[in-house]
Design a protein around this motif. Structure first.
Motif, PDB file in Angstrom:
ATOM      1  N   ARG A  40       0.834  -1.200   0.000  1.00  0.00           N
ATOM      2  CA  ARG A  40       0.000   0.000   0.000  1.00  0.00           C
ATOM      3  C   ARG A  40       0.876   1.260   0.000  1.00  0.00           C
ATOM      4  N   PHE A  41       1.958   1.231   0.808  1.00  0.00           N
ATOM      5  CA  PHE A  41       2.855   2.388   0.844  1.00  0.00           C
ATOM      6  C   PHE A  41       3.564   2.573  -0.505  1.00  0.00           C
ATOM      7  N   ASP A  91     -10.665   0.585  -3.779  1.00  0.00           N
ATOM      8  CA  ASP A  91     -10.078  -0.736  -3.995  1.00  0.00           C
ATOM      9  C   ASP A  91      -8.610  -0.587  -4.406  1.00  0.00           C
ATOM     10  N   LEU A  92      -7.708  -1.238  -3.633  1.00  0.00           N
ATOM     11  CA  LEU A  92      -6.274  -1.093  -3.883  1.00  0.00           C
ATOM     12  C   LEU A  92      -5.876  -1.662  -5.250  1.00  0.00           C
ATOM     13  N   GLU A  93      -6.491  -2.768  -5.646  1.00  0.00           N
ATOM     14  CA  GLU A  93      -6.159  -3.364  -6.946  1.00  0.00           C
ATOM     15  C   GLU A  93      -6.511  -2.419  -8.086  1.00  0.00           C
ATOM     16  N   GLU A  94      -7.674  -1.765  -7.985  1.00  0.00           N
ATOM     17  CA  GLU A  94      -8.080  -0.782  -9.010  1.00  0.00           C
ATOM     18  C   GLU A  94      -7.088   0.361  -9.055  1.00  0.00           C
ATOM     19  N   ARG A  95      -6.648   0.795  -7.845  1.00  0.00           N
ATOM     20  CA  ARG A  95      -5.696   1.899  -7.769  1.00  0.00           C
ATOM     21  C   ARG A  95      -4.369   1.494  -8.435  1.00  0.00           C
ATOM     22  N   ILE A  96      -3.944   0.227  -8.199  1.00  0.00           N
ATOM     23  CA  ILE A  96      -2.686  -0.269  -8.802  1.00  0.00           C
ATOM     24  C   ILE A  96      -2.787  -0.249 -10.334  1.00  0.00           C
TER      25      ILE A  96
END
Length: 723
Positions: free
Chosen positions: A197-198, A222-227
């Motif tokens: 995340r960082f 959503d972290l995956e979407e952000r990635i």
């Protein structure tokens, strides 16, 4: 992607100095997890940011200049409390209200504050976790808002998730390596971040995109979407940076080469000056000075300048230097658009032609017509004349008279035995010893673009061989529609031949290519009759031979009777070459007497001819001395003029055979004429009063004297029948 951490006033973190390096902590997964799980208060003082977005875990230096911002920072730092950092929508607004801010921001902790000499406050802050503003609570002395924590779940580790994290790291490192503005140490920071995340927040914070794009990334739950979004931006930035680097490298390479060439040229120039001048510089300056005076077209000038630049790049000691210099000199020596002024005086032209040549009325008339049309039209394509006639009638010398009548330069080019096409068109200049064709060479020699150009003996030119076909090469030269753009292989530039008056000469057109014959205006130049030969001898040949042998006109007199006797008994020709030789022989014989008695005037008598020229060579029988039965006088045509010949017929008893025999070197057509005449007599015995029985019992023999001379022709039948 700019890994120099930026603030609202575009201040880089590196300006804080090396002693502040401890303010860039790299969070581990555990530390990051602890930070994000801390409880946040229900309300937070809000710090608006221009041009930047703070992400959780990221350390960022900012400069605060607004009163409300300074007050928020001072109170929070003093009380060791957190603040809410939110990006403002309008970057130009100095005091944004609640609606002027984005709703999603980051809870931040103030690590350190510094007072700047200009009165602003520099603050180093670190993001903790995301929050959402619900509603404003107060606007004074600074904006305070009711907030709620924004959930930030971490997906379970999987192959896909791990691959996406690895992709972000790889792309970020590649961007750092390609971008010259980012210190290479930044790639070390990227590689040492453990927390997924960082890592995403750190890379997102330093993406080279505008504030709106960064805010959109921050707001994705959503972290995956952000990635996925971050990977897309990194890929695009890497592509652009790679293109930019390629362009810069190419430009740098070009500039480096130019600088290197310039440096080497300057060094070479200095060395050459030390040795005593630049080799080739004098030639180049001479060529430039000549070029300024030329009247050539723009296309020719461009070719010259291009070839001159090529010469300047070649060292004078190189083999190609002389080849290039020779080519440029030929370009300069050619008379591009330089013409002599025509003399349009028709009477002058007629006088010049009459003075130099007796007779030849058809040719003179055509030349005067040409001058008249040229005078009216001012500019016209010159005709291609072809003078056809027997040797010695003055075809070649006529060209010189035409040039004099027009006031033009005169060129004569003999084509007899020419077998190489390159003689007309030239060789390509890449060959060793290459040079232009003889057409271009002669024009260069004449220094005029409108000379009278005599192509002598065009019927003696060779046909197709392994060296090409010279006759075909002449097709372009002798076509008024094509010769405006004559292409010489050596020049490689079109040259205009249309202003040249071409005069071809030939003894016979039987060997000339039909297409070549079609392009020319054929004028027949017939042989001279005896009276014309006499006039030519009196006006031209005798004065010329006297002058050539150093005899004055008053020292030697040759009468008309003597000349006529020479013509009749010592020459048999269409022209006057043999006559001139005979007169020259007479003058030389008499020169012996004149040399001994320089004051005496000598007359040449007919009786002297036998001693000077020998026995008469030709016997011109004019008629029979007395009429004879069985002999008829016929008229004959020869290449050297008209003759008479005698046809003799004799009868001998045959006792019923009645055959016909012929002698005298007769051709097939003439034999047929004799047979026809004999058969005519047989079929018209009643009409002619001849006994049929006598004819059947007699052999008829036909003989034509001078049996060694071949004789043929279709018109001897009536003469034979009469005999």
């Amino acid at each position: 992607m700019g890994f120099e951490l930026k603030n609202i006033d575009m201040l880089s973190f590196s300006e804080l100095g090396a002693e502040n390096a401890e303010f860039i902590p790299l969070l581990s997964s555990e530390e990051e997890e602890n930070m994000s799980s801390e409880e946040i208060p229900e309300s937070l003082p809000i710090l608006p940011l221009k041009n930047m977005v703070l992400f959780p875990g990221v350390v960022m230096p900012i400069t605060a200049g607004r009163d409300k911002s300074i007050r928020v920072i001072e109170e929070a730092y003093r009380n060791k409390t957190s603040i809410g950092v939110v990006a403002q929508k309008d970057r130009n607004s100095e005091d944004p209200d609640f609606d002027g801010l984005y709703t999603v921001g980051t809870v931040a902790h103030i690590l350190r504050t510094l007072k700047m000499p200009d009165g602003n406050t520099m603050v180093v802050i670190q993001g903790k976790q995301r929050f959402r503003m619900l509603e404003p609570i107060a606007t004074e002395p600074y904006l305070t808002a009711k907030v709620v924590r924004e959930a930030d779940p971490i997906p379970q580790s999987s192959e896909i998730f791990d691959a996406m994290i690895a992709t972000i790291k790889d792309l970020a490192v590649q961007v750092i390596n390609v971008n010259p503005n980012v210190p290479q140490e930044a790639s070390f920071i990227i590689k040492n971040i453990d927390s997924p995340r960082f890592l995403v927040n750190f890379v997102s914070s330093n993406l080279h995109v505008d504030t709106i794009e960064k805010q959109n990334i921050l707001e994705i739950r959503d972290l995956e979407e952000r990635i996925k979004v971050v990977i897309e931006h990194l890929s695009k930035e890497l592509h652009l940076l790679t293109l930019k680097k390629e362009i810069q490298n190419k430009a740098k390479g070009d500039i480096d080469k130019q600088q290197r060439d310039f440096f080497l040229h300057q060094q070479l120039k200095t060395i050459q000056e030390e040795l005593g001048g630049t080799p080739g510089e004098e030639e180049v300056n001479t060529l430039k000075a000549k070029a300024e005076k030329k009247k050539w077209t723009k296309s020719v000038q461009e070719v010259f300048e291009k070839e001159l630049q090529k010469l300047q790049r070649i060292h004078p000691s190189a083999p190609d230097y002389s080849v290039q210099l020779n080519y440029l000199n030929i370009l300069l020596d050619l008379p591009w658009n330089e013409c002599t002024k025509d003399n349009f005086d028709l009477q002058h032209a007629q006088n010049v032609l009459d003075k130099d040549h007796f007779g030849l009325d058809k040719v003179k008339e055509r030349i005067v017509e040409y001058i008249a049309v040229l005078k009216l039209k001012k500019d016209m394509k010159s005709p291609i004349l072809c003078l056809v006639g027997p040797p010695g009638v003055g075809k070649t010398s006529l060209g010189k008279s035409i040039a004099e009548a027009l006031g033009r330069k005169y060129i004569r080019m003999s084509l007899g035995g020419l077998r190489d096409e390159a003689e007309i068109r030239g060789h390509r200049k890449t060959y060793i010893g290459a040079m232009p064709g003889r057409i271009i060479q002669n024009i260069k020699k004449a220094q005029s673009s409108n000379p009278v150009f005599v192509l002598d003996e065009i019927d003696k030119i060779m046909g197709m061989s392994h060296n090409g076909d010279p006759q075909s090469a002449l097709l372009e030269v002798l076509d008024p529609e094509q010769n405006t753009t004559f292409h010489d292989n050596y020049l490689e530039i079109d040259y205009d031949l249309s202003k040249i008056l071409f005069i071809a000469t030939a003894n016979s057109l039987s060997n000339v290519h039909p297409a070549l014959k079609d392009r020319m205006e054929v004028i027949d130049v017939s042989g001279y009759i005896e009276e014309e030969k006499l006039e030519i001898a009196k006006r031209h040949l005798v004065p010329k031979q006297l002058k050539e042998h150093g005899v004055k006109p008053k020292q030697l007199e040759i009468s008309d009777a003597v000349i006529r006797n020479v013509i009749e008994n010592y020459t048999r020709e269409s022209g006057v070459r043999q006559l001139e030789k005979s007169i020259g022989k007479i003058v030389r014989k008499k020169a012996i007497e004149i040399a001994g008695k320089s004051t005496v005037s000598i007359d040449v008598k007919i009786e002297d001819l036998r001693d000077m020229l020998g026995l008469p060579i030709f016997d011109h029988t004019k008629s029979l001395t007395k009429p004879e039965i069985g002999v008829v006088t016929g008229l004959a045509w020869t290449a050297v003029g008209g003759e008479i010949l005698f046809i003799e017929a004799s009868i001998s008893p045959s006792k019923g055979k009645g055959s016909l025999t012929m002698t005298g070197n007769l051709g097939d057509v003439m034999k047929e004429s004799a047979t026809l005449a004999f058969e005519y007599l047989k079929s018209h015995t009643d009409l002619l009063g001849i006994s049929t029985e006598d004819l059947e019992n007699s052999n008829v023999h036909i003989h034509i004297p001078e049996g060694a001379t071949p004789k043929d022709g279709p018109s001897a039948g009536i003469t034979m029948a009469t005999a």
